[in-house]
Design an enzyme around this catalytic site. Structure first.
Site, PDB file in Angstrom:
ATOM      1  CB  CYS A 237      -1.184  -0.168   1.045  1.00 21.79           C
ATOM      2  SG  CYS A 237      -2.929  -1.785   1.460  1.00 21.79           S
TER       3      CYS A 237
ATOM      4  CB  CYS B 206     -12.845  -1.026   6.825  1.00 21.83           C
ATOM      5  SG  CYS B 206     -12.810  -2.102   7.907  1.00 21.83           S
TER       6      CYS B 206
ATOM      7  CG  HIS C 188      -6.306   2.149   0.756  1.00 25.38           C
ATOM      8  ND1 HIS C 188      -5.338   3.134   0.131  1.00 25.38           N
ATOM      9  CD2 HIS C 188      -6.090   1.648   1.631  1.00 25.38           C
ATOM     10  CE1 HIS C 188      -4.441   2.106   0.859  1.00 25.38           C
ATOM     11  NE2 HIS C 188      -4.144   1.261   2.106  1.00 25.38           N
TER      12      HIS C 188
ATOM     13  CB  ILE D 286     -13.004  -2.198  -1.857  1.00 21.59           C
ATOM     14  CG1 ILE D 286     -12.867  -2.596  -1.182  1.00 21.59           C
ATOM     15  CG2 ILE D 286     -12.255  -2.400  -4.027  1.00 21.59           C
ATOM     16  CD1 ILE D 286     -11.350  -3.365  -1.277  1.00 21.59           C
TER      17      ILE D 286
END
Ligand code: COA
Length: 382
Positions: free
Chosen positions: A83, A204, A330, A207
């Site tokens: 990442c 979180c 992200h 996606i």
């Protein structure tokens, strides 16, 4: 080494971009960046991408993207560090210009994550296959363990932890490129579905499909192209253990600490000098741990400080004015470059309603896995 400037940036919308392929995403961001820097040719190109092979069945991104944006012939390579691929690509571009090897460098990051069904499996390839993934643990589970230890040790409540995504969504409302530009409240976080106890869906990062690009050049040449440029004052990078069981302390991210220290040393600056920071809040707990490793808060105190409003406008430091990974999205390989884009917009006064007033120094922190790699940049307004 030569001083290095950022003279142009480009971003795609972050989200579910069903009508764009991986090359379309990259080209959109790259062409926007080239247009904003008023250039047509570059000397060299770097692409950050975590797993284009598994997500889009496409490797060899350097040449592919160089060709697709009309730059075939230039040296062009892909950079991978999970990442933190995007941030590491910016570091390579910085070194390319600073060394005197090339003058005009295009650095981008891209990820097309929605086209495969099992994205969690792809992300987990950045964890330790033999010791972690084989035993069934993926990133939400690893960060959930960090959260559990931190909450137990420092008495952080579930309600306080929820203030991290609540704050980031509040910031993200003002980001037109964000995947989730809406506010969330405590009830929404606490009633969202459980992912890995204590982390829920709204703890979180999502996606995301997306791309981000920047154009670098020697600082002394920046004015030839634009009056809107910033200086890359420093960069620090570090590796850490990939496997979670090799962390000496489950609430510490040694690679973040090391990368931050290297960046502060190179810049000759301290945490108090930084006006805002874009951190890698892949999960709520990550923002808290990173804010401590970068020296903005003492160990064990960042969770409560963020919950008390110390990491938003009017507080000690603005953390994630863009909305962070949580609200902005992200697209893993693009994230580190998108953080740099946000810092550029802030430091050139182009951040609109999310502008941090009188910002002189901005920091970005981009991390791979559960702390296996980290790169920190410090940018300065000119
Ligand atoms: N924030 C806000 N809303 C979200 C969200 C988020 N992070 N993630 C999903 N949603 C919304 C979706 O838009 C969808 O809304 P809809 O029903 O109105 O369309 C709904 O919640 C369900 O989304 P879905 O994508 O089906 O959820 P999921 O259960 O398949 O996946 C996660 C959720 C959290 C498991 C997944 O996003 C994930 O794995 N995130 C972590 C990514 C990661 O590990 N990155 C690397 C870090 S190191």
């Amino acid at each position: 080494m030569r001083d290095v400037a950022i003279i142009g940036v480009g971003l795609t919308q972050f989200g579910e971009n069903w009508d764009q392929s991986i090359r379309d995403l990259f080209a959109e961001a790259a062409l926007k960046a080239m247009e904003s820097a008023k250039i047509e040719k570059v000397d060299s190109l770097y692409v950050g991408s975590m797993s284009s092979g598994l997500y889009a069945y496409q490797e060899h991104l350097g040449s592919l993207m160089a060709d697709y944006v009309g730059q075939i012939g230039v040296p062009a390579v892909r950079i991978e560090s999970a990442c933190s691929s995007g941030g590491q690509a910016v570091r390579m571009g910085f070194l390319d210009v600073a060394s005197g090897m090339h003058d005009i460098v295009l650095v981008g990051g891209v990820e097309k994550m929605w086209d495969v069904e099992d994205g969690t499996f792809v992300l987990a390839t950045a964890a330790d296959q033999e010791y972690e993934v084989y035993n069934g643990v993926t990133f939400p589970g690893l960060y959930a363990m960090m959260a559990r230890v931190y909450m137990e040790r420092y008495g952080l409540t579930r309600e306080e932890l929820a203030q991290v995504p609540i704050k980031n969504h509040k910031h993200g409302v003002n980001n037109p490129y964000a995947q989730f530009p809406f506010e969330i409240d405590l009830k929404a976080v606490l009633s969202s579905s459980m992912v890995a106890d204590p982390l829920r869906l709204l703890d979180c990062s999502p996606i995301t499909d997306g791309a981000a690009c920047v154009i670098l050049c020697p600082l002394e040449r920046a004015k030839e192209f634009t009056d809107k440029f910033v200086k890359i004052r420093a960069v620090g990078s570090a590796s850490g253990p990939i496997a979670f069981h090799d962390h000496k302390d489950l609430t510490r991210l040694d690679a973040v600490k090391l990368a931050g220290e290297r960046a502060y040393k190179m810049a000759g600056l301290k945490p108090e000098d930084i006006d805002f920071v874009e951190v890698h809040d892949c999960f709520s707990i990550a923002e808290i741990l990173v804010a401590e490793e970068l020296g903005f808060f003492d160990y064990g105190t960042a969770g409560k400080a963020i919950a008390e409003g110390q990491a938003t406008y009017g507080g000690k430091i603005v953390i994630n004015p863009s909305g962070g990974l949580k609200a902005k999205g992200h697209p893993v390989g693009a994230t580190g470059v998108a953080q740099i884009v946000e810092a550029y917009l802030q430091l050139t006064g182009q951040a609109g309603k999310r502008q941090v007033s009188n910002a002189r120094f901005g920091m970005t922190q981009n991390m791979g896995g559960s702390g296996g790699s980290c790169v920190v940049h410090i940018l300065e307004a000119m």
